[in-house]
Scaffold this active site. Sequence first.
Site, PDB file in Angstrom:
ATOM      1  N   TYR A   1       3.380 -10.185  -7.945  1.00  0.00           N
ATOM      2  CA  TYR A   1       3.626 -11.269  -6.982  1.00  0.00           C
ATOM      3  C   TYR A   1       2.784 -12.505  -7.304  1.00  0.00           C
ATOM      4  O   TYR A   1       1.601 -12.379  -7.641  1.00  0.00           O
ATOM      5  CB  TYR A   1       3.234 -10.829  -5.573  1.00  0.00           C
ATOM      6  CG  TYR A   1       4.251  -9.959  -4.889  1.00  0.00           C
ATOM      7  CD1 TYR A   1       5.558 -10.404  -4.680  1.00  0.00           C
ATOM      8  CD2 TYR A   1       3.900  -8.693  -4.431  1.00  0.00           C
ATOM      9  CE1 TYR A   1       6.483  -9.585  -4.039  1.00  0.00           C
ATOM     10  CE2 TYR A   1       4.808  -7.886  -3.790  1.00  0.00           C
ATOM     11  CZ  TYR A   1       6.106  -8.340  -3.598  1.00  0.00           C
ATOM     12  OH  TYR A   1       7.016  -7.544  -2.974  1.00  0.00           O
TER      13      TYR A   1
ATOM     14  N   LYS B   1     -16.679  11.125  12.970  1.00  0.00           N
ATOM     15  CA  LYS B   1     -15.756  10.128  13.529  1.00  0.00           C
ATOM     16  C   LYS B   1     -14.896   9.534  12.404  1.00  0.00           C
ATOM     17  O   LYS B   1     -15.211   9.712  11.226  1.00  0.00           O
ATOM     18  CB  LYS B   1     -16.551   9.030  14.224  1.00  0.00           C
ATOM     19  CG  LYS B   1     -17.425   8.210  13.286  1.00  0.00           C
ATOM     20  CD  LYS B   1     -18.388   7.332  14.063  1.00  0.00           C
ATOM     21  CE  LYS B   1     -19.256   6.535  13.097  1.00  0.00           C
ATOM     22  NZ  LYS B   1     -20.401   5.939  13.779  1.00  0.00           N
TER      23      LYS B   1
END
Length: 848
Positions: free
Chosen positions: A743, A517
């Site tokens: 940033y 999965k």
Amino acid sequence: MINLYDILKIANGQLFGEPAANLFTDFCLDAQNVGENQLFVALRTDRGDTHQYIEEAIQNGISGVLCVDPPTCDTTNVSVLMVNDTVDALLLWSQHTLKKLQVETIAVIGSSGKSASVDAITHVLKNKYETLAGNIDIAGKLSIPLSLIHLTAEHDYVVLKLAPAIPGEMDDMIEAVNPKIAVLMNIDCVHPATFEDCKQYTDEQAKLLRAIPPDGLVIINYDDNHTRALSNRVQAGVRVRTVSIDRFGADIFAFNVKVGIERIGFDLRYDGERYVARWSPILGKHHLYGLLAAIQIADFADIDIEDALKSLTELASLSGRMALLEGVNGCVLIDDSFAASFASTMAALDWLDEVHHDGQRTILVLGDMDNLGINSRNAHRTIGQRASDFVDYIITQGVESALSGRAAIDSGMNISHVTTTYSTQDVISALKDLKLTQQDIVLVKGGLQTGMERTVAALLKNPDDIQRLVRQETLQQDDMPLLRPSWVEIDADALASNVQIIRQNLADDVSLMAVVKADAYGHGAVLVARTALGNGAEYLGVASMAEAVELRDAGIRAPILVLTYAPAESARQAHQLDITLTVFDLEQANLYDRMARTVTGKLKVHIKLDTGMGRLGIFVDDAIRAFRHLQTLNNLEIEGIYTHFSSADEDFEYTSHQVEDFRMGIRPLRAAGINVKYTHAANSPATIANANNHFNLVRPGLILYGLEPSEKTPLWDKMRPVLSWKTKVLQVKHFPSGHPIGYGRTYHTRGNETIAILPVGYADGFRRAPNTWEYVLIHGQKAPIVGRVSMEKCAVKVTHIKDIRAGDEVVLLGQQGDEHISAEMIANWLNTSNYEVVTNIIPRVPRR
Ligand SMILES: *Cc1c(COP(=O)(O)O)cnc(C)c1O
């Protein structure tokens, strides 16, 4: 011999420090592989800069270094020569050497078959002249100086392959070698990805034709529409000659061609005269053009045609180019593993189609063809279609060639005769399953980077023949252009071996369901599913219908269980594709049953019990009532029953309670008249912890990938991680003290610092907050993350790492040198689990 002072003068170089040796026997491009008296050439390409390996080359005993920037390491006793551009310097040296030694150059160009032509031409010229064959197996300008190292004044001719790797390179090559004779083999419009289109590629080849002087010779393949159209691109007065198979319009052609499994026979018509039957030990009609060109050149060089023909009967096959070998159990093994363009792959198939006889099985082993860019998918499909015309078995290795297998099935080939794999090991085991005999003919073909010679090696009857295989030069390590800034590498051999180890730890009556999965925990669902199925798994577990459909679309036929939710609307599709669904609630079971009314047969389901996970499932106390009800639903086939553990990695006692409850819960099944095929419970930690958890099927996910469930449930011996995540340095900058980085200016340099910018950020799954990686690895050393991680970039401190440059490889997860970063370490930094670390690497990061 390479003279230091020659290069110094012609390339306008500059000595760095006191020179030591001034004569070298060879150029060295690989610092790890240094021979005596060699000159190390530091190369700067878009893939990196080998300047950083100068120190290593010196440690390994190099005598001289050719570089652009001054080395920063100790260079006593080594001659160091600095030039503006190392490749230009080597080309100037080539030009100078050819002039000085007065050797004539013959250049062979085209899409395929160049090496065989060089070989044939050299062989024929040796009747009368000293001739050097320049069969260096790399594309681009560098092949020229590497070919000329052994050139001496005794030589009359040198025969070179010219293969421009990028547009414009042909100009530099022509200037360096000034050829007098050109041979144009063919032009494959499925051209390398570095060329924009067929026209650009063709024009690049045609430059050579225009460069041939009026007293020269141009030989053109008359059977190829692209090359034939170029015969007018030569200068006035140049002699143009055409070669062909079976076409009367050509100046020289072969006819009565007989293609055999060991050799090719032909009659020759040359300027209207006929020469009778000769056999040559080459395979493949496409190699005949090289022979015809050789005959033409022989005549041009005043060698008797009969002599030329005779010498062609003595050719030896070249390694990895349609070389005939004896395979295991006496099968016929054709080694065409040197490289794979579209044209050469097609030609190899044409040959196989022509030579195989009834009763013989033909087996194609195909690795991904060489970097074909946007043409790649179609080219691989076309190869698959062609193969399906006559090939009995196809085994593919790699993501692109999987498309060939798929196309062959779509064209009607029996699906059980097509095996898709992603590793050498799996190819070899697929071949073993075929139980090869003398009645088999196996063609092994693949691109430079797939290393199919390893497969050939495993198939040899006589181990000594390994010397006859192509050698992988270190330069080929990483030839893929970086279309994406970071990539994941999947070690399919590690995966295969993990699955085998799990299988060995299960009792014979316990089946293995590989849980794939979430795109196989970020590893790539199709690749993992196929590899697991090839190594002992029987069942696949996924999370949704979409994931199950993806596997079916890829041609996977094994049973698949959807472990989570599938809407009732998808029940009919599930039945049609033989996908098993999970029933965790009676209302849902009713809906499935109703949807399945119209199908023939029954919809397969597994019942899920909740034994204490507190998630999906029917409570054990309600089980009896539920079974009675389920038994009345005639359109469902109850194939299995299962439960899921909540703490198998840490609390063995709780797990054993869950096991007991589960046993109790399934007891009334039989009483209700339900006989299930599979009873299962164990995820990875439960599989490792105790065989008592196994029932008759286990469902591990994590450990397939070599990831450890917990310290209490360590991996079995020899299991290892499958996934690495890598990127490259984008820019290196030197900052003064106190400069902000990124940033929010959360980090300021604390002194003069060198910072490397990496093209990876949180949008790739490289988490930003609340925590990120502590460090990554560059040059095998730790480089700590500084400042905030951006969406696409981050910064690392590399002040302490020597000679770092843009293009250097960075490991985000995996091993580099003696250091490694495991998913478990990252989980610790991020305060999460290794599950989350690998599944967070998003699918836009390509898997290799
Ligand atoms: C994911 C999952 C597994 C596999 O778990 P691992 O811990 O990765 O082995 C098994 N069963 C179910 C129901 C799952 O959802």
